[in-house]
Design a protein around this motif. Structure first.
Motif, PDB file in Angstrom:
ATOM      1  N   SER A 204      -2.522   3.086  -9.832  1.00 28.45           N
ATOM      2  CA  SER A 204      -3.651   4.172  -9.898  1.00 28.45           C
ATOM      3  C   SER A 204      -4.374   4.245  -8.420  1.00 28.45           C
ATOM      4  CB  SER A 204      -4.661   3.701 -10.845  1.00 28.45           C
ATOM      5  OG  SER A 204      -5.220   2.574 -10.117  1.00 28.45           O
ATOM      6  N   ALA A 205      -5.013   5.606  -8.546  1.00 31.69           N
ATOM      7  CA  ALA A 205      -5.760   5.702  -7.090  1.00 31.69           C
ATOM      8  C   ALA A 205      -6.760   4.762  -6.755  1.00 31.69           C
ATOM      9  CB  ALA A 205      -6.357   7.248  -7.283  1.00 31.69           C
ATOM     10  N   THR A 206      -7.317   4.200  -7.715  1.00 34.59           N
ATOM     11  CA  THR A 206      -8.309   3.128  -7.570  1.00 34.59           C
ATOM     12  C   THR A 206      -7.551   1.569  -7.031  1.00 34.59           C
ATOM     13  OG1 THR A 206      -9.704   3.702  -9.386  1.00 34.59           O
ATOM     14  CG2 THR A 206     -10.030   1.463  -8.690  1.00 34.59           C
ATOM     15  N   THR A 207      -6.452   1.318  -7.307  1.00 34.01           N
ATOM     16  CA  THR A 207      -5.676   0.362  -6.941  1.00 34.01           C
ATOM     17  C   THR A 207      -5.166   0.694  -5.619  1.00 34.01           C
ATOM     18  OG1 THR A 207      -4.958  -0.381  -8.993  1.00 34.01           O
ATOM     19  CG2 THR A 207      -3.424  -0.972  -7.129  1.00 34.01           C
ATOM     20  N   ILE A 208      -4.769   1.742  -5.193  1.00 33.32           N
ATOM     21  CA  ILE A 208      -4.239   2.085  -3.803  1.00 33.32           C
ATOM     22  C   ILE A 208      -5.413   1.953  -2.857  1.00 33.32           C
ATOM     23  CG2 ILE A 208      -3.518   3.911  -2.504  1.00 33.32           C
ATOM     24  CD1 ILE A 208      -1.309   2.831  -4.159  1.00 33.32           C
ATOM     25  N   ILE A 209      -6.659   2.627  -3.212  1.00 34.35           N
ATOM     26  CA  ILE A 209      -7.693   2.450  -2.423  1.00 34.35           C
ATOM     27  C   ILE A 209      -8.044   0.751  -2.011  1.00 34.35           C
ATOM     28  CG2 ILE A 209     -10.338   2.925  -2.225  1.00 34.35           C
ATOM     29  CD1 ILE A 209      -9.556   5.413  -3.876  1.00 34.35           C
ATOM     30  N   ARG A 210      -8.213   0.298  -3.215  1.00 32.18           N
ATOM     31  CA  ARG A 210      -8.261  -1.379  -2.985  1.00 32.18           C
ATOM     32  C   ARG A 210      -7.537  -2.000  -2.179  1.00 32.18           C
ATOM     33  NH1 ARG A 210      -6.741  -5.720  -5.274  1.00 32.18           N
ATOM     34  NH2 ARG A 210      -5.535  -4.660  -7.184  1.00 32.18           N
ATOM     35  N   LEU A 211      -6.130  -1.561  -2.228  1.00 32.52           N
ATOM     36  CA  LEU A 211      -5.142  -2.343  -1.612  1.00 32.52           C
ATOM     37  C   LEU A 211      -5.206  -1.828  -0.138  1.00 32.52           C
ATOM     38  CD1 LEU A 211      -2.119  -2.161  -3.805  1.00 32.52           C
ATOM     39  CD2 LEU A 211      -3.052  -4.148  -3.183  1.00 32.52           C
ATOM     40  N   LYS A 212      -5.501  -0.635  -0.007  1.00 31.89           N
ATOM     41  CA  LYS A 212      -5.722  -0.263   1.354  1.00 31.89           C
ATOM     42  C   LYS A 212      -6.769  -0.919   2.183  1.00 31.89           C
ATOM     43  CE  LYS A 212      -6.370   4.091   4.006  1.00 31.89           C
ATOM     44  NZ  LYS A 212      -7.833   4.550   4.357  1.00 31.89           N
ATOM     45  N   THR A 213      -7.883  -1.063   1.598  1.00 33.19           N
ATOM     46  CA  THR A 213      -8.978  -1.822   2.071  1.00 33.19           C
ATOM     47  C   THR A 213      -8.719  -3.110   2.349  1.00 33.19           C
ATOM     48  OG1 THR A 213     -10.722  -0.254   0.810  1.00 33.19           O
ATOM     49  CG2 THR A 213     -11.503  -2.375   1.827  1.00 33.19           C
TER      50      THR A 213
END
Length: 59
Positions: A13-22
């Motif tokens: 999900s978009a939230t997961t991608i943002i978290r992983l990117k961080t």
């Protein structure tokens, strides 16, 4: 994809991608600050894929 994202990222999900990117950005920043001058590294870079797909009923 789970090999790259890890067990804490079951979906993309978009939230997961943002978290992983961080997480990955923070890990990269930590790595940049390491002193590697006294170490020797040997590496191999490989890129590719192989699929053995049969298009008939022969097994």
């Amino acid at each position: 994809m789970s090999a790259l994202s890890g067990p804490d990222a079951p979906g993309l999900s978009a939230t997961t991608i943002i978290r992983l990117k961080t997480v990955w950005e923070n890990e990269y920043k930590e790595w940049q600050d390491k002193d590697l001058s006294r170490k020797k590294y040997i590496y191999i870079w490989a890129d590719g894929g192989y699929c053995n797909v049969r298009m008939d009923d022969k097994g």
